[in-house]
Design a protein around this motif. Structure first.
Motif, short mmCIF file in Angstrom:
data_model
loop_
_atom_site.label_atom_id
_atom_site.label_comp_id
_atom_site.label_asym_id
_atom_site.label_seq_id
_atom_site.Cartn_x
_atom_site.Cartn_y
_atom_site.Cartn_z
N TYR A 196 28.03 124.48 53.09
CA TYR A 196 29.27 124.92 53.94
C TYR A 196 29.65 125.67 54.92
N THR A 208 30.87 119.27 57.72
CA THR A 208 32.53 119.74 57.18
C THR A 208 33.40 118.68 56.69
N SER A 209 34.23 118.86 55.90
CA SER A 209 34.98 118.04 55.47
C SER A 209 35.85 116.78 55.99
N ARG A 210 36.34 117.02 56.87
CA ARG A 210 37.30 115.86 57.65
C ARG A 210 38.45 115.51 56.58
N MET A 211 39.03 116.80 55.90
CA MET A 211 40.01 116.58 55.25
C MET A 211 41.30 117.18 56.28
N SER A 212 41.27 117.45 56.49
CA SER A 212 42.59 117.74 57.99
C SER A 212 43.46 116.69 58.84
N LEU A 215 45.60 115.92 54.83
CA LEU A 215 45.99 117.12 54.65
C LEU A 215 47.00 117.26 55.38
N TYR A 233 35.49 127.68 51.87
CA TYR A 233 36.03 126.53 52.34
C TYR A 233 37.70 127.17 52.31
N GLU A 236 39.20 128.64 54.92
CA GLU A 236 39.72 127.92 56.29
C GLU A 236 41.50 127.39 55.71
N PHE A 299 39.23 112.68 66.94
CA PHE A 299 39.08 114.12 65.81
C PHE A 299 37.39 115.26 66.94
N ASN A 302 35.04 121.67 64.74
CA ASN A 302 35.66 122.89 65.16
C ASN A 302 35.58 123.87 65.85
N ARG A 305 36.00 122.30 69.49
CA ARG A 305 36.88 122.44 70.09
C ARG A 305 37.88 124.14 70.72
N ASP A 333 44.79 114.73 63.73
CA ASP A 333 44.62 115.62 61.86
C ASP A 333 45.94 116.74 63.32
N ASP A 335 48.60 119.26 64.64
CA ASP A 335 49.05 119.92 64.00
C ASP A 335 50.29 121.10 64.79
N ASN A 339 47.47 123.62 65.54
CA ASN A 339 47.06 123.42 67.07
C ASN A 339 47.22 124.83 68.10
N ASN A 342 45.39 128.06 67.42
CA ASN A 342 43.90 127.90 67.57
C ASN A 342 43.74 128.30 68.91
C1 LIG Z 1 41.70 124.82 70.54
C2 LIG Z 1 41.62 123.84 68.48
C3 LIG Z 1 42.72 123.00 68.11
C4 LIG Z 1 42.86 123.20 66.74
N1 LIG Z 1 43.60 121.85 66.16
C5 LIG Z 1 44.13 121.93 64.92
C6 LIG Z 1 44.92 120.93 64.41
O1 LIG Z 1 45.92 120.77 65.20
N2 LIG Z 1 45.26 120.29 63.55
C7 LIG Z 1 44.37 121.28 62.14
O2 LIG Z 1 44.09 120.67 61.42
N3 LIG Z 1 43.07 122.20 63.49
C8 LIG Z 1 42.96 122.04 64.00
N4 LIG Z 1 42.12 123.08 65.05
C9 LIG Z 1 41.23 123.95 63.29
C10 LIG Z 1 40.22 122.82 63.01
O3 LIG Z 1 39.40 122.53 64.11
C11 LIG Z 1 40.24 121.58 61.97
O4 LIG Z 1 40.98 121.77 61.37
C12 LIG Z 1 39.19 120.96 62.15
O5 LIG Z 1 37.93 120.85 62.68
C13 LIG Z 1 39.36 119.76 60.24
O6 LIG Z 1 38.20 119.21 60.70
P1 LIG Z 1 37.42 119.42 58.59
O7 LIG Z 1 38.59 118.72 58.01
O8 LIG Z 1 36.55 118.51 59.14
O9 LIG Z 1 37.25 121.10 58.67
P2 LIG Z 1 36.46 121.72 57.84
O10 LIG Z 1 35.52 123.28 57.96
O11 LIG Z 1 36.61 120.91 56.15
O12 LIG Z 1 38.11 122.73 57.34
C14 LIG Z 1 38.83 122.03 55.84
C15 LIG Z 1 40.15 123.04 56.15
O13 LIG Z 1 40.37 123.85 55.99
C16 LIG Z 1 41.16 123.79 57.56
N5 LIG Z 1 41.12 124.72 59.05
C17 LIG Z 1 39.76 125.14 59.30
N6 LIG Z 1 39.42 125.63 59.90
C18 LIG Z 1 41.19 125.58 61.18
C19 LIG Z 1 41.26 126.38 61.92
N7 LIG Z 1 40.85 127.04 62.78
N8 LIG Z 1 42.59 126.77 61.82
C20 LIG Z 1 43.13 126.31 60.34
N9 LIG Z 1 43.44 125.35 60.03
C21 LIG Z 1 41.43 125.31 60.35
C22 LIG Z 1 41.99 122.17 58.19
O14 LIG Z 1 43.44 122.03 57.28
C23 LIG Z 1 41.24 122.11 57.36
O15 LIG Z 1 40.67 120.55 57.60
C24 LIG Z 1 41.98 123.51 65.62
C25 LIG Z 1 40.97 124.05 66.31
C26 LIG Z 1 40.83 125.06 67.35
C27 LIG Z 1 39.98 125.74 67.46
#
Ligand SMILES: Cc1cc2nc3c(=O)[nH]c(=O)nc-3n(C[C@H](O)[C@H](O)[C@H](O)COP(=O)(O)OP(=O)(O)OC[C@H]3O[C@@H](n4cnc5c(N)ncnc54)[C@H](O)[C@@H]3O)c2cc1C
Length: 408
Positions: A196, A208-212, A215, A233, A236, A299, A302, A305, A333, A335, A339, A342
């Protein structure tokens, strides 16, 4: 009564445990609230419906679903079934807090009992030595790790005997059932978590985990993931907790710049440029691929985004909250805390923000993180033929001038 909101599971559920301590029987309720549904796009609503179907199955078909305003609906149903108490996982976001206070008042003698939260550590708990909130991520994370979190609550669907509701609204049919989130996590943990750290910035890889979304809707509690991960991880997940903490202390930052000098920032308001960004027709392929992934799947990766957010704010000079609203509509996701904060991080107006002079270059970002162009080919194969709507080199300088003007 157990009133489910963003805790759509039965395992590791402190509110179910608290209900069971009061009574062996309980009604499970979910209220479809227009205040939350109206601003949500279809992918987000579909995902919620899939979660509700899965929860109904867990409860042996006994979840009561009602469309309405929780402030009237919850007390009415509590009265109808003669509930002694109503149990919830606490909500820490601005609307949820206001709603719960209003429900609490309307419930009168029936106690509203808050147990647990969507976080490992409830927002507001981790404070600096002098009792003030953290404003910077790394010291917050360290104090959060030192604070630690409780073990899981020992619950499952059979912890209480679920009452059969006398009536329930239909949950709209869904095309696909919700996958087993825990199985997906275990697969990620075994196959991808070891790499990771190296691969998480690559949107072209499924890294990535796509857990958002799980959660976000509480299908899984972060504790479940935290006991099986460390390093990057865990870091994050700490960002998720940090932003919830920041929003808890400053609910106004859902709409306002955290750094108020950004209130003086000059913005443009070109709706055509905004529309091109939303539709993924900017002529910058990595931006277009991201925006179309958002529309198609609810989706976006990150890294992408960050790139598309930077493009909206620094190349199109549009206010970050325009982009944030579009994200909230479409992201499954979506939130508020993660959101908005970030977005503020990218815009430079938030906590721990990226320095104002860091303007993402969409071409070099694409070369670095989508080196073979596979991500762009997947979502926006025609984008390289679109004439760019702005010239990045020119707009970068405009952005820097405007940031310079508000710096002091
Ligand atoms: C402009 C912008 C807007 C975003 N809006 C959201 C949103 O509305 N909801 C959301 O859950 N995440 C948001 N994120 C954070 C992040 O992009 C996503 O959590 C992530 O892409 C989800 O994919 P994943 O579960 O595969 O992430 P993984 O890389 O597998 O990360 C694991 C978990 O860590 C948490 N996480 C990871 N990065 C962040 C971060 N930068 N901020 C907060 N938590 C994080 C999430 O819960 C995520 O599921 C945003 C990021 C940006 C830059």
């Amino acid at each position: 009564m157990v009133w489910f909101r963003r805790d759509l599971r039965t395992s590791d559920h402190p509110a179910i445990l608290a209900a069971a301590e009061r009574s062996p029987r309980a009604l499970g309720l979910f209220v479809l609230d227009d205040r939350l549904l109206k601003p949500s796009g279809q992918p987000r609503i579909d995902f919620l419906h899939r979660c509700l179907h899965a929860l109904t199955d867990e409860l042996g078909g006994r979840l009561m679903v009602v469309h309405g305003d929780p402030v009237q609906t919850v007390p009415r149903i509590a009265r109808e079934i003669g509930a002694g108490s109503v149990h919830i996982s606490a909500d820490y976001a601005p609307y949820g807090r206001r709603r719960d206070e209003a429900v609490e008042e309307a419930l009168g003698d029936v106690e509203l009992v808050r147990s647990g939260s969507p976080y490992a550590v409830a927002p507001g708990r981790v404070l600096k030595g002098d009792g003030t909130p953290f404003k910077v991520f790394t010291p917050f994370r360290n104090a959060w790790l030192d604070h630690g979190w409780r073990g899981p609550a020992d619950t499952d669907a059979s912890t209480v005997d679920w009452m059969k509701p006398e009536r329930t609204d239909e949950i709209p049919a869904v095309k696909e059932n919700l996958p087993d989130a825990l199985k997906l996590w275990e697969k990620f943990r075994d196959e991808r978590l070891p790499d990771y750290d190296k691969t998480r910035n690559r949107p072209d890889l499924d890294a990535t985990s796509r857990m958002s979304a799980f959660l976000r809707w509480g299908v899984l509690h972060p504790r479940t993931l935290l006991r099986e991960c460390d390093g990057t991880y865990r870091n994050e997940l700490a960002w998720r907790e940090f932003y919830a903490d920041v929003l808890w202390h400053k609910p106004e930052t859902a709409r306002q710049n955290l750094d108020r000098k950004f209130d003086r920032m000059e913005h443009d308001d070109d709706l055509e440029l905004f529309e091109a960004w939303k539709q993924g027709r900017t002529g910058y392929p990595i931006v277009d691929a991201g925006m179309r992934q958002l529309l198609e799947e609810g989706f976006m990766h990150n890294r992408v985004r960050m790139i598309v957010a930077s493009f909206l704010v620094k190349d199109l000079h549009l206010p970050w909250w325009w982009g944030a609203r579009h994200f909230m509509e479409h992201l499954i996701d979506g939130d508020l805390a993660s959101n908005q904060h970030n977005w503020q991080w990218v815009a430079g107006s938030g906590t721990d923000a990226a320095p104002f002079f860091r303007v993402f270059n969409p071409m070099t970002q694409a070369k670095k993180f989508d080196p073979d162009g596979a991500y762009v080919r997947r979502y926006a194969p025609d984008s390289p033929d679109i004439t760019p709507i702005v010239d990045h080199a020119v707009e970068r300088l405009v952005a820097l001038d405007r940031y310079q003007a508000i710096k002091s």
